[in-house]
Write an enzyme that holds these catalytic residues in place. Structure first.
Site, PDB file in Angstrom:
ATOM      1  N   HIS A 421       0.727  -1.355   0.016  1.00  0.00           N
ATOM      2  CA  HIS A 421      -0.121   0.135   0.163  1.00  0.00           C
ATOM      3  C   HIS A 421       0.725   1.327   0.075  1.00  0.00           C
ATOM      4  CE1 HIS A 421      -3.888  -2.162   1.563  1.00  0.00           C
ATOM      5  NE2 HIS A 421      -3.419  -2.416   0.412  1.00  0.00           N
ATOM      6  N   ARG A 521     -12.443   2.901  -8.483  1.00  0.00           N
ATOM      7  CA  ARG A 521     -12.486   2.280  -7.213  1.00  0.00           C
ATOM      8  C   ARG A 521     -13.822   2.784  -6.317  1.00  0.00           C
ATOM      9  NH1 ARG A 521      -6.476   3.048  -7.443  1.00  0.00           N
ATOM     10  NH2 ARG A 521      -5.494   1.038  -7.986  1.00  0.00           N
ATOM     11  N   ARG A 555     -15.603  -0.340 -11.283  1.00  0.00           N
ATOM     12  CA  ARG A 555     -15.408  -1.466 -10.586  1.00  0.00           C
ATOM     13  C   ARG A 555     -16.404  -1.635  -9.581  1.00  0.00           C
ATOM     14  NH1 ARG A 555      -9.924  -3.344  -8.196  1.00  0.00           N
ATOM     15  NH2 ARG A 555     -10.513  -1.634  -6.689  1.00  0.00           N
ATOM     16  N   GLU A 643      -8.277 -12.017 -11.533  1.00  0.00           N
ATOM     17  CA  GLU A 643      -7.229 -11.705 -10.402  1.00  0.00           C
ATOM     18  C   GLU A 643      -6.836 -13.314  -9.955  1.00  0.00           C
ATOM     19  OE1 GLU A 643      -9.151  -7.952  -8.064  1.00  0.00           O
ATOM     20  OE2 GLU A 643     -10.547  -9.243  -8.991  1.00  0.00           O
ATOM     21  N   ASN A 666      -1.795  -6.972  -9.436  1.00  0.00           N
ATOM     22  CA  ASN A 666      -1.267  -7.037  -8.030  1.00  0.00           C
ATOM     23  C   ASN A 666      -2.017  -8.247  -7.379  1.00  0.00           C
ATOM     24  OD1 ASN A 666      -0.654  -4.551  -8.718  1.00  0.00           O
ATOM     25  ND2 ASN A 666      -1.976  -3.442  -7.499  1.00  0.00           N
ATOM     26  N   ARG A 677       1.329  -9.619  -0.335  1.00  0.00           N
ATOM     27  CA  ARG A 677       2.156  -8.253  -0.894  1.00  0.00           C
ATOM     28  C   ARG A 677       2.046  -7.417   0.245  1.00  0.00           C
ATOM     29  NH1 ARG A 677      -1.947  -4.553  -3.156  1.00  0.00           N
ATOM     30  NH2 ARG A 677      -3.964  -5.011  -3.010  1.00  0.00           N
ATOM     31  N   CYS A 711      -5.238  -3.596 -15.337  1.00  0.00           N
ATOM     32  CA  CYS A 711      -5.582  -2.147 -14.549  1.00  0.00           C
ATOM     33  C   CYS A 711      -4.517  -2.322 -13.147  1.00  0.00           C
ATOM     34  CB  CYS A 711      -6.913  -1.814 -14.187  1.00  0.00           C
ATOM     35  SG  CYS A 711      -7.799  -3.457 -13.001  1.00  0.00           S
TER      36      CYS A 711
END
Length: 772
Positions: A421, A521, A555, A643, A666, A677, A711
């Protein structure tokens, strides 16, 4: 309002206990609290004359409650009553309640205007919460009168009804002429008296738990309405969210400047400890200084006040403070007691299952070092010198969000990983940044330079060479900005749409050259409350207007894992990244999603809109999403996020009825490499250029049968963008500062010259970078 007297053998102990209890209620609604503790600030003992003076100072027509610690304190208090006026002595009650817990309960109860008897009773129940939790409770519920009205509320607080929100409930309940009870419907605990802090604490109500609130009496309806409103406001707790900030850095990938090393441990070698009393005073002063610094930071950075509120809470957290105080009393210097306690607390956080909670270890270490600097007189790191390069062990979102991007030359992070982040926030702000510099020795103040494009980091570099590179990159960026509005057509004639990731209307306003938004988002757009359909329509319209009517890809709610949504609490999960995330949440609770889809359909009648559903794994989920969407306005395109490796591998079976898919690199990376992550220990494995990830992307492109976009963070790197385009990706959605650079790099590229077969056959991400 009654007065309270604290009698203790230790002046430091009494002062700390009063400070803790005072935090539970507003200053203007606090009872008078007088202290008679120690023979002086350094010497243990109690003095009857001092106790009598404290009683006189706290005297009130409503009465005085005296709380005591050890046996001789009782004798001193009893003797003190002989020294005061008999009328005053007649309204004094000595309590056997536990000093710390009883004082907290007494202060909260007294602040509501409760009678002396009620305050005494509540103070005497001070140990109930702890006893109940440890299984040796004597009392499990308070007697409550009949209730004839009932509502149900949900605990939306990130960490449940802990002390402060519980205190707010008690204060609110006691302001009404009503009997109120709470029952935790998920655990079966209760009913308990909602006007009792200890009783509310025994519920141990966690985030997502449903509370049945019963009320009776003349103001029952008013009390229920007030509690319903308090619950809607997360019981006064600010929602925790990843900060959204405007880009204001240089946007370059190269930097030079003096090192500001904030990952080095605070130098404790010059500290000379005193006796226990002196160490307590030093700690108290240091805590006051640290708190003042945090309050100042909170005031100067209101957009991120929640971060500093959390740090303030850590500074004042009674459990570690009690451990520190006990260690000092046992002979440890304040610096050792503080460091060891907060090191242990950080380690505890790092061992938790929840990713968000693990990241709080960074906050604990930040608070640890702030207080250590205050104890030793070291300089604060809150305002690094202009033009400096921050060198940090790990980059948390708080630092990335609050640092002055216009004055900071760059950030160098020792830990590897590009999708944490803090890294994402820093890059979204255009701050030059490099990760994975490792344990290289960096003297504070030494000139350092880095080039994220080549992965190099140097101490005492060839400054002329670095500044030449910076001049070249600045010229590149300026040219890219000047040509940002031009389409990204490669030298071999391929048109690649380059869009922008948006988390706020300001992100859309700031975007230069974006061909639209490839990712809106919604879980970031709306944080403080569940938005109405009209509110969502208004916000989506504003984003479309800022992008001059270009397509926007909305999204739907993407929550779960490390992205909580305050107004849609979820049950605790042992492994939230593998639990209910994205579309999975709404198959059980579709109401909020339906409102959002209604808003999207409405806006799609006015401007080009695409909608995509996150965390899709199966064809059944796609069919359900299309059914929930219902009839589409003309032009509304529908897609899903890819994802999950399972979705990527069976992409040809799940795209029926879709217009596009967008790969979220990600999450796809962390699921493919089994590397969280947010965990710095394994973040280096979560590399989007890992050949395994690239093979999944290649598989999706070749088998999807629909338009393929990316994205995730990989699309924001110009060199990686060329590779993605060569693999056949049609659209790239990048963070705002990178859009012009990505478009410029694509215009320079001949995709036919990229040997994708060699890249896909590479050994690891490092070899892929070498090939690029």
């Amino acid at each position: 309002m009654i007065g309270i007297v604290v009698v203790s053998h230790s002046h430091a102990l009494a002062t700390a206990a009063v400070g803790l209890a005072a935090e539970m209620v507003a200053e203007d609604n606090r009872p008078v609290i007088a202290v008679a503790a120690g023979l002086d600030e350094k010497t243990f003992g109690t003095d009857a004359m001092a106790v009598s003076e404290a009683i006189a100072a706290a005297d009130s027509p409503d009465g005085v409650l005296v709380l005591l610690d050890l046996g001789s304190a009782v004798l001193s208090a009893e003797l003190a009553l002989e020294f005061v006026d008999p009328e005053v002595a007649g309204r004094v009650k000595l309590s056997s309640a536990p000093l710390v817990e009883g004082l907290v309960a007494a202060v909260v109860t007294a602040s509501t205007g409760a009678s002396l008897d009620a305050v005494v009773a509540e103070a005497n129940r001070g140990l109930v919460a702890k006893q109940d939790h440890l299984g040796d409770s004597v009392e499990t519920a308070a007697e409550a009168g009949p209730t004839d009205q009932v509502i149900e509320v949900v605990v939306g607080n990130e960490h449940g009804l802990h002390a402060r929100p519980a205190a707010r409930v008690v204060a609110l309940v006691n302001s009404f002429d009503a009997v109120v009870t709470l029952t935790d419907l998920d655990t079966g605990r209760g009913p308990v008296d909602a006007g009792s802090l200890s009783m509310v604490a025994t519920l141990n109500a966690q985030r997502g738990h449903r509370l049945e609130v019963g009320a009776g009496g003349p103001q029952a309806a008013e009390a229920l309405a007030a509690i319903n409103q308090l619950a809607a406001e997360n019981f006064g707790d600010a929602p925790v969210s990843e900060p959204v900030v405007a880009a204001s850095g240089s946007g370059l990938d190269v930097a030079i400047g003096p090192a500001v090393v904030v990952d080095a441990e605070v130098d404790l070698t010059g500290y000379t400890p005193g006796d226990a009393a002196a160490e307590h005073r030093r700690l108290e002063n240091a805590l006051g200084k640290a708190s003042a610094e945090l309050i100042h930071l909170r005031g100067t950075s209101p957009d991120h006040s929640g971060i500093f509120d959390a740090h303030l809470a850590l500074v004042k957290d009674r459990t570690p403070l009690e451990a520190v105080s006990s260690a000092i009393q046992g002979g440890s210097p304040a610096i050792d007691a503080w460091k060891q306690t907060y090191d242990q607390l950080a380690a505890t956080f790092e061992g938790l299952d929840d990713a968000y909670q693990r990241e709080r270890a960074q906050d604990v270490r930040s608070v640890r070092d702030r207080v250590l600097r205050a104890l030793t007189g070291a300089l604060s790191n809150d305002t690094p010198p202009a033009g400096g390069i921050l060198v940090v062990a790990e980059l948390d979102a708080a630092t990335a969000a609050t640092i002055d991007a216009s004055k900071t030359a760059g950030i160098a992070v020792r830990a590897a990983g590009t999708t944490g982040h803090g890294v994402i926030v820093a890059r979204s702000r255009g701050i030059p940044l490099i990760t994975g510099i490792g344990d290289v020795d960096v003297p504070n103040g030494a000139t350092v330079a880095f080039d994220a494009r080549t992965g190099s980091f140097e101490v005492e570099p060839d400054e002329d060479s670095v500044r030449t590179t910076i001049t070249q990159r600045q010229a590149e960026r300026e040219e890219a900005l000047n040509q940002a509005a031009q389409p990204a057509i490669t030298r071999d004639g391929q048109l690649i749409e380059v869009l922008v990731n948006v988390g706020s209307v300001q992100d859309a306003i700031d975007a230069r050259g974006a061909d639209g938004s490839g990712l809106v988002r919604t879980e970031v757009l709306f944080q403080d409350h569940a938005p109405t359909v009209d509110e969502q329509v208004e916000r989506f319209r504003a984003i479309a207007a800022a992008l001059q009517g270009k397509p926007i890809t909305i999204r739907t709610w993407d929550i779960g894992g490390d992205k909580p949504l305050p107004f849609l609490p979820q049950d605790h999960e042992a492994n939230p990244f593998l639990g209910e995330r994205g579309i999975r949440v709404f198959r059980r609770r579709p109401e909020l999603l339906r409102d959002q889809l209604q808003a999207i359909r409405h806006v799609a009648t006015e401007t080009p809109v695409h909608v995509m559903f996150p965390m899709v794994t199966t064809a059944d989920e796609v069919a359900w999403a299309l059914q929930e969407l219902g009839p589409r306005p003309e032009g509304l395109q529908v897609g899903i996020m890819v994802e999950v490796p399972a979705a990527a591998l069976r992409i040809d079976t799940i795209t029926e009825g879709l217009d596009f898919v967008s790969i979220g690199t990600n999450d796809l990376t962390q699921y493919t490499t089994a590397a969280d992550r947010t965990n710095t220990s394994v973040a280096a494995l979560a590399d989007g250029l890992d050949p395994a990830v690239l093979r999944l992307i290649d598989h999706v492109v070749r088998n999807a049968g629909v338009r393929v976009a990316v994205c995730g963070d990989l699309a924001s790197d110009p060199q990686s963008a060329v590779l993605l385009a060569a693999l056949g990706v049609h659209e790239l959605s990048a963070v705002g500062p990178q859009v012009p650079l990505v478009k410029a790099r694509l215009r320079q590229a001949d995709l036919s010259e990229v040997d994708t077969a060699e890249v896909l056959a590479a050994r690891d991400a490092a070899q892929v970078r070498g090939l690029l």
